[in-house]
Design an enzyme around this catalytic site. Structure first.
Site, PDB file in Angstrom:
ATOM      1  CB  CYS A   1      56.069  46.684  41.462  1.00 52.14           C
ATOM      2  SG  CYS A   1      55.048  45.319  41.782  1.00 52.14           S
TER       3      CYS A   1
ATOM      4  NE  ARG B   1      56.311  42.284  43.912  1.00 48.61           N
ATOM      5  CZ  ARG B   1      56.040  41.931  45.146  1.00 48.61           C
ATOM      6  NH1 ARG B   1      56.426  40.769  45.596  1.00 48.61           N
ATOM      7  NH2 ARG B   1      55.394  42.731  45.958  1.00 48.61           N
TER       8      ARG B   1
ATOM      9  CD1 TRP C   1      52.025  48.067  37.658  1.00 52.14           C
ATOM     10  CD2 TRP C   1      51.135  48.957  39.504  1.00 52.14           C
ATOM     11  NE1 TRP C   1      50.665  47.943  37.570  1.00 52.14           N
ATOM     12  CE2 TRP C   1      50.093  48.480  38.682  1.00 52.14           C
ATOM     13  CE3 TRP C   1      50.810  49.557  40.733  1.00 52.14           C
ATOM     14  CZ2 TRP C   1      48.760  48.588  39.039  1.00 52.14           C
ATOM     15  CZ3 TRP C   1      49.483  49.657  41.093  1.00 52.14           C
ATOM     16  CH2 TRP C   1      48.472  49.176  40.240  1.00 52.14           C
TER      17      TRP C   1
ATOM     18  CG  ASN D   1      58.275  48.711  46.318  1.00 51.36           C
ATOM     19  OD1 ASN D   1      58.538  49.282  45.267  1.00 51.36           O
ATOM     20  ND2 ASN D   1      58.365  47.404  46.474  1.00 51.36           N
ATOM     21  N   GLY D   2      55.589  51.854  47.817  1.00 52.72           N
ATOM     22  CA  GLY D   2      54.614  52.448  48.736  1.00 52.72           C
ATOM     23  C   GLY D   2      54.181  53.810  48.230  1.00 52.72           C
TER      24      GLY D   2
ATOM     25  CD  GLU E   1      39.146  33.798  40.347  1.00 53.89           C
ATOM     26  OE1 GLU E   1      38.889  34.954  40.702  1.00 53.89           O
ATOM     27  OE2 GLU E   1      40.306  33.407  40.143  1.00 53.89           O
TER      28      GLU E   1
ATOM     29  CE  LYS F   1      41.909  34.381  37.863  1.00 47.50           C
ATOM     30  NZ  LYS F   1      42.617  35.188  38.835  1.00 47.50           N
TER      31      LYS F   1
ATOM     32  CD  GLU G   1      42.926  38.965  37.330  1.00 46.85           C
ATOM     33  OE1 GLU G   1      43.508  39.458  38.300  1.00 46.85           O
ATOM     34  OE2 GLU G   1      42.663  37.744  37.264  1.00 46.85           O
TER      35      GLU G   1
ATOM     36  CG  HIS H   1      15.935  39.777  38.995  1.00 46.62           C
ATOM     37  ND1 HIS H   1      14.585  40.033  39.111  1.00 46.62           N
ATOM     38  CD2 HIS H   1      16.132  38.570  39.575  1.00 46.62           C
ATOM     39  CE1 HIS H   1      14.002  39.038  39.753  1.00 46.62           C
ATOM     40  NE2 HIS H   1      14.916  38.129  40.043  1.00 46.62           N
TER      41      HIS H   1
ATOM     42  CE  LYS I   1      50.973  36.199  42.351  1.00 45.24           C
ATOM     43  NZ  LYS I   1      49.744  35.557  41.845  1.00 45.24           N
TER      44      LYS I   1
HETATM   45  C1  G6P Z   1      46.137  41.557  42.990  1.00 52.39           C
HETATM   46  C2  G6P Z   1      46.413  40.333  42.131  1.00 52.39           C
HETATM   47  C3  G6P Z   1      45.253  39.346  42.244  1.00 52.39           C
HETATM   48  C4  G6P Z   1      45.022  38.995  43.704  1.00 52.39           C
HETATM   49  C5  G6P Z   1      44.802  40.247  44.565  1.00 52.39           C
HETATM   50  C6  G6P Z   1      44.822  39.900  46.058  1.00 52.39           C
HETATM   51  O1  G6P Z   1      45.097  42.277  42.471  1.00 52.39           O
HETATM   52  O2  G6P Z   1      46.600  40.710  40.778  1.00 52.39           O
HETATM   53  O3  G6P Z   1      45.541  38.163  41.504  1.00 52.39           O
HETATM   54  O4  G6P Z   1      43.896  38.175  43.811  1.00 52.39           O
HETATM   55  O5  G6P Z   1      45.845  41.169  44.349  1.00 52.39           O
HETATM   56  O6  G6P Z   1      46.111  39.458  46.396  1.00 52.39           O
HETATM   57  P1  G6P Z   1      46.446  38.598  47.684  1.00 52.39           P
HETATM   58  O7  G6P Z   1      47.944  38.420  47.635  1.00 52.39           O
HETATM   59  O8  G6P Z   1      46.006  39.386  48.874  1.00 52.39           O
HETATM   60  O9  G6P Z   1      45.710  37.299  47.582  1.00 52.39           O
END
Ligand code: G6P
Length: 603
Positions: free
Chosen positions: A2, A27, A75, A101-102, A476, A480, A483, A499, A598
């Site tokens: 990461c 991240r 990661w 990374n990737g 959302e 949260k 998460e 429903h 992140k």
């Molecule tokens: C990851 C993060 C989220 C974020 C999502 C999209 O899953 O943990 O918090 O909303 O990516 O990220 P972005 O940088 O495209 O908004």
């Protein structure tokens, strides 16, 4: 994934690599590693599972010397979380070191072939094919070998490569995974995230896809020279400033976030907004008949609210999708459609891939992005920065508010190009100006919210619900909570309760309901009655002055009154605080929740 960091210069590389990786800790990662080279000595190689901050003292005790090094925080994607799978990876002779990374998509076939050719592998990662391929092509010049190796590779990469066989250089290459060069005095750094560079230098160069950079102690070379850009973020902004967690600090920054997004962009007298980043495409936008909004995670929920705003006030049909779905289905698109990509980082692989595909199809592409100079910001035709500043906690909070504020401005922008009159424009614009103050007032509720969190911390399931602008907010809020607290939480539209989800409701599943003053207030009240009738416990977000709501529950969190379309910007704040306090009470790693990253730079 990461985090990647590299250093070449005159100082000892090791402490710089450690602090660089620490700056990218937000991240999320599960293991880390370093390789430091000194003259022709045996390279120092260290790879470990766990967190760097917990091992920092031990690491510094190693007293590693050498002014060239690479580091990585991993990661896990391919292969479990083990020391051997951590980067850097190396060739058969431990002479070529790679951090990556990737994802190397064709790693299986490459690995099989390399094994047939006599190479020995020691990890389960996709990355390990890289040092072996480079070894295969190495004839004395590292960059030549890297270039040849990458020709065999399919997938995404940001890599750093170094070797004592061609000493005193780091080779950096990228494809669809960010790498940024930092140009210091007598030193060069390279990282996957500007956060790792800002304490050393603000002169940076974004490496482009298919570019290769060669860093030497006193010079660097890239295929295409580019003008440096300047980072405006302050390293102080990336500190905790006395808060227990970055997440709390970032939630507390809600008022400034809204203010920064809107500063200098609201034109009250005219009831309009000025979005300089859209100037070049404003005539094209007037002709647009339809929009598609594409994003992932939290940004996707912002996009869903954007749909409601734009359809209601600008009269343009809007479709919203998650990027990973959008690219693989068959959306009906033509040149009268513009695609808007919402992303905090501007580096989310799925969102970028969808954006690139839309560009190929010839659609107008617009970015709503926080990170200046990110891939999304650079590659879209036009865009608007949300100016939220660095967001360090993995779970996005303030960036979401920046996205909503920006989408509200985009609504006025597009609306004023169409049927919205000055009076209506003025109403929204002047309310946007008041919003930071209202967010401040909402934050004053934090102690009450903390008490409610204490009361509910031991429940194992939560249901969130809202209607219209607050349906995506319910999703959302649930996201949260799960998460950062790892509690199971789901969200639904209020009207959908009967429903299906109603079958779950009893005294064991608290319902967090968004019920602010709005044209559909009465409808939402009916949904809440349905919960009360099943002995469900309610936590309600309501508008100040609403006494009637207290008949349904004692747990009401009040927010100030604002326009219907802007209410989500306020109602999100208590949900963020609620999730935060519960996670803290449960002893979770709030800023770095398990398994999450992140910025998800792999598909
Ligand atoms: C990851 C993060 C989220 C974020 C999502 C999209 O899953 O943990 O918090 O909303 O990516 O990220 P972005 O940088 O495209 O908004």
């Amino acid at each position: 994934m990461c985090g990647i960091i590299g250093y070449i210069g005159k100082k000892d590389a090791f402490p710089i690599l450690i602090s660089g990786l620490k700056r990218m800790e937000y991240r999320g990662y599960d293991s880390y590693g370093f390789c430091v080279l000194k003259d022709k000595e045996t390279p120092f190689l260290y790879k470990k599972t766990g967190k760097i901050s917990e091992a920092e003292e031990t690491l510094l005790d190693f007293k590693v010397e050498g002014s060239l090094g690479i580091g990585h925080s991993r990661w896990a994607t391919h292969g479990g979380v083990t020391d051997a799978n951590a980067h850097p990876h190396f060739d058969c002779h431990k002479n070529i070191f790679v951090v990556h990374n990737g994802i190397i998509e064709n790693y299986k076939e490459l690995k099989e072939k390399l094994i047939e050719e006599g190479h020995t592998f020691v990890s389960q990662t996709d990355t390990e094919v890289l040092p072996h391929l480079i070894e295969k092509y190495f004839e004395g010049n590292l960059e030549e070998a890297v270039r040849k190796a990458l020709k065999d590779v399919r997938g995404t990469y940001g890599i750093l490569v170094t070797s004592n066989a061609d000493p005193d250089k780091i080779v950096a290459a990228r494809f669809s995974s960010p790498l940024i060069l930092g140009l210091g005095k007598d030193e060069f750094l390279v990282a996957s995230d500007p956060a790792a560079l800002i304490t050393h230098t603000r002169q940076i160069i974004h490496l482009e896809d298919n570019e290769l950079a060669i860093l030497k102690p006193n010079k660097f070379f890239i295929l295409k020279e580019k003008a440096p850009t300047f980072i405006t973020w302050d390293s102080e902004e990336a500190e905790k400033k006395g808060y227990a967690h970055f997440m709390l600090k970032e939630i507390m920054e809600s008022p400034e976030t809204i203010q920064n997004a809107t500063r200098g962009r609201l034109i009250i007298e005219d009831g309009s907004v000025k979005l300089g980043g859209l100037d070049s495409v404003s005539e094209q936008l007037k002709q647009i008949k339809r929009l598609v909004l594409v994003a992932c995670g939290t940004a996707n929920y912002a996009a869903r609210i954007g749909k409601y705003m734009i359809e209601e006030y600008a009269g343009i049909p809007v479709e919203v999708d998650v990027a990973s779905e959008f690219r693989y289905r068959s959306p009906i698109l033509d040149k009268t459609t513009a695609a808007v990509f919402v992303s905090q980082s501007g580096e989310t692989a799925d969102t970028l891939a969808a954006m690139r595909e839309m560009k190929k199809k010839g659609l107008l592409t617009i970015g709503i992005t926080n990170v200046v100079g990110s891939s999304q910001a650079r590659e879209t035709d036009a865009g608007v920065y949300t100016r939220s500043g660095p967001e360090i906690a993995v779970a996005s909070t303030k960036a979401f508010l920046g996205q909503l504020s920006t989408l509200a401005m985009l609504t006025v922008y597009l609306g004023r190009q169409r049927g919205m009159d000055v009076t209506e424009g003025k109403k929204i614009v002047s309310e946007l100006l008041r919003l930071p103050g209202l967010a401040e007032k909402t934050l004053e509720r934090a102690p009450e919210i903390e008490k409610i969190a204490e009361k509910y911390q031991n429940f194992k399931n939560f249901w969130f619900m809202g209607r219209k602008y607050h349906f995506p907010i319910a999703l959302e809020g649930a996201l949260k909570l799960k998460e950062i607290s790892y509690i199971h939480a789901e969200g639904s539209a209020g009207g959908e309760l009967k429903h299906g989800p109603l079958a779950l409701i009893d005294e064991n599943i608290p319902v967090v309901a968004l019920c602010p003053d709005s044209p559909i207030y009465d409808k939402m009240i009916s949904n809440l009655e349905e919960v009360v009738a099943r002995k469900g416990k309610l936590i309600i977000i309501a508008t100040e002055g609403d006494k009637q709501i207290k008949e349904l529950t004692e747990d009401v969190i009040y927010i100030p009154k604002t326009l219907d379309l802007l209410t989500p910007i306020l109602s999100t704040i208590p949900l963020y605080l609620f999730a935060y306090y519960i996670a803290v009470l449960l002893g979770r790693d709030v800023d770095k929740p398990r398994n999450l990253a992140k910025s998800v730079t792999v598909e």
